[in-house]
Write a protein that holds these residues in place. Sequence first.
Motif, mmCIF file in Angstrom:
data_model
loop_
_atom_site.group_PDB
_atom_site.id
_atom_site.type_symbol
_atom_site.label_atom_id
_atom_site.label_comp_id
_atom_site.label_asym_id
_atom_site.label_seq_id
_atom_site.Cartn_x
_atom_site.Cartn_y
_atom_site.Cartn_z
ATOM 1 N N PRO A 2 -2.125 -3.512 1.467
ATOM 2 C CA PRO A 2 -2.786 -2.217 1.264
ATOM 3 C C PRO A 2 -3.487 -1.750 2.536
ATOM 4 O O PRO A 2 -4.042 -2.552 3.283
ATOM 5 N N ARG A 3 -3.454 -0.455 2.738
ATOM 6 C CA ARG A 3 -4.136 0.160 3.878
ATOM 7 C C ARG A 3 -4.961 1.334 3.381
ATOM 8 O O ARG A 3 -4.658 1.928 2.362
ATOM 9 N N VAL A 4 -5.994 1.652 4.158
ATOM 10 C CA VAL A 4 -6.919 2.728 3.808
ATOM 11 C C VAL A 4 -6.920 3.738 4.942
ATOM 12 O O VAL A 4 -6.981 3.357 6.122
ATOM 13 N N LEU A 5 -6.869 5.020 4.588
ATOM 14 C CA LEU A 5 -6.900 6.064 5.609
ATOM 15 C C LEU A 5 -8.337 6.345 6.017
ATOM 16 O O LEU A 5 -9.195 6.606 5.171
ATOM 17 N N ALA A 6 -8.586 6.279 7.313
ATOM 18 C CA ALA A 6 -9.888 6.620 7.883
ATOM 19 C C ALA A 6 -9.694 7.796 8.825
ATOM 20 O O ALA A 6 -8.652 7.929 9.475
ATOM 21 N N ALA A 7 -10.702 8.668 8.869
ATOM 22 C CA ALA A 7 -10.639 9.879 9.690
ATOM 23 C C ALA A 7 -11.809 9.885 10.669
ATOM 24 O O ALA A 7 -12.946 9.626 10.285
ATOM 25 N N SER A 90 -5.979 -1.871 7.610
ATOM 26 C CA SER A 90 -5.913 -2.980 6.657
ATOM 27 C C SER A 90 -7.324 -3.535 6.494
ATOM 28 O O SER A 90 -8.241 -3.166 7.244
ATOM 29 N N ALA A 91 -7.515 -4.445 5.556
ATOM 30 C CA ALA A 91 -8.836 -5.058 5.369
ATOM 31 C C ALA A 91 -9.302 -5.718 6.657
ATOM 32 O O ALA A 91 -10.479 -5.638 7.017
ATOM 33 N N ALA A 92 -8.396 -6.342 7.391
ATOM 34 C CA ALA A 92 -8.750 -7.031 8.641
ATOM 35 C C ALA A 92 -9.131 -6.057 9.750
ATOM 36 O O ALA A 92 -9.779 -6.455 10.720
ATOM 37 N N GLU A 93 -8.742 -4.797 9.633
ATOM 38 C CA GLU A 93 -9.012 -3.807 10.676
ATOM 39 C C GLU A 93 -10.215 -2.908 10.378
ATOM 40 O O GLU A 93 -10.548 -2.041 11.183
ATOM 41 N N LEU A 94 -10.869 -3.098 9.246
ATOM 42 C CA LEU A 94 -11.966 -2.211 8.863
ATOM 43 C C LEU A 94 -13.104 -2.195 9.878
ATOM 44 O O LEU A 94 -13.803 -1.192 10.007
ATOM 45 N N ASP A 95 -13.296 -3.291 10.610
ATOM 46 C CA ASP A 95 -14.367 -3.346 11.609
ATOM 47 C C ASP A 95 -13.912 -2.863 12.983
ATOM 48 O O ASP A 95 -14.690 -2.913 13.943
ATOM 49 N N ASP A 96 -12.686 -2.390 13.104
ATOM 50 C CA ASP A 96 -12.176 -1.905 14.385
ATOM 51 C C ASP A 96 -12.683 -0.508 14.732
ATOM 52 O O ASP A 96 -12.453 -0.041 15.848
ATOM 53 N N VAL A 97 -13.333 0.162 13.792
ATOM 54 C CA VAL A 97 -13.851 1.514 14.028
ATOM 55 C C VAL A 97 -15.349 1.539 13.715
ATOM 56 O O VAL A 97 -15.857 0.677 13.006
ATOM 57 N N VAL A 98 -16.035 2.542 14.254
ATOM 58 C CA VAL A 98 -17.462 2.731 13.977
ATOM 59 C C VAL A 98 -17.576 3.723 12.819
ATOM 60 O O VAL A 98 -17.250 4.906 12.962
ATOM 61 N N TRP A 99 -18.032 3.229 11.666
ATOM 62 C CA TRP A 99 -18.112 4.033 10.448
ATOM 63 C C TRP A 99 -19.390 4.859 10.419
ATOM 64 O O TRP A 99 -20.412 4.471 10.979
ATOM 65 N N MET A 100 -19.330 5.974 9.733
ATOM 66 C CA MET A 100 -20.528 6.762 9.433
ATOM 67 C C MET A 100 -21.500 5.851 8.688
ATOM 68 O O MET A 100 -21.065 5.023 7.873
ATOM 69 N N ASP A 103 -21.014 5.453 4.949
ATOM 70 C CA ASP A 103 -19.786 4.790 4.518
ATOM 71 C C ASP A 103 -19.891 3.267 4.585
ATOM 72 O O ASP A 103 -19.124 2.570 3.922
ATOM 73 N N GLY A 104 -20.831 2.751 5.378
ATOM 74 C CA GLY A 104 -20.949 1.308 5.597
ATOM 75 C C GLY A 104 -20.956 0.461 4.341
ATOM 76 O O GLY A 104 -20.157 -0.479 4.218
ATOM 77 N N PRO A 105 -21.839 0.741 3.371
ATOM 78 C CA PRO A 105 -21.842 -0.080 2.147
ATOM 79 C C PRO A 105 -20.516 -0.007 1.381
ATOM 80 O O PRO A 105 -20.104 -0.981 0.758
ATOM 81 N N LEU A 106 -19.840 1.138 1.451
ATOM 82 C CA LEU A 106 -18.563 1.261 0.749
ATOM 83 C C LEU A 106 -17.450 0.535 1.497
ATOM 84 O O LEU A 106 -16.516 0.037 0.878
ATOM 85 N N VAL A 107 -17.559 0.451 2.814
ATOM 86 C CA VAL A 107 -16.602 -0.330 3.588
ATOM 87 C C VAL A 107 -16.745 -1.805 3.205
ATOM 88 O O VAL A 107 -15.749 -2.512 3.026
#
Length: 126
Positions: A2-7, A90-100, A103-107
Motif C-alpha cells: 500500500p502507498r499513500v499520496l502526499a502533496a 510506502s510506510a517505510a517512506e513516510l519519514d522521507d518528507v517534512v509533514w505539516m 498531519d504528524g499524529p495521523l502519519v
Amino acid sequence: MPRVLAAQRREPPAYAGMWEFPGGKVEPGESEHEALARECREELDVDIEIGPPLGEVALASPGWVLRVWFGRVARGRPRLVTHDALRWLSAAELDDVVWMPADGPLVTRLREVLARPGNCAWPPAV
C-alpha cells in the motif's frame, strides 16, 4: 504494498515545502465526504472513492478538526494543480518528507495501520 499520496504545499509561505494529505475545507452546505471529493477534483484532477476514516486531530483554531480517510483513485491520475509535488509513499517512506504539524499524529497512526499485515482492508484489491 500500500502507498499513500502526499502533496507538497505551495503556500502560504510559512508552510511552503511541507507535505500534507490532500483535501481541504468543508464549504457551507457540503458534507465532509462531498468536500473531500470536491477538493481532490480541484487539487488533483481525480475522482476518488472514500473509504474508512484514519483518524482526526484537533487544530489550534477553536472548533477546527483535521479528519483523514482512506481512499483510492477511481478516475484519472493525480496531477499537480495546486501543489509543488506529489509522492506516493510506502510506510517505510513516510519519514522521507517534512509533514505539516497537524498531519504528524495521523502519519504516526497511518504507519501503525500499514505496518500490521492484513489489518488494512482498504483499498480493496483490484
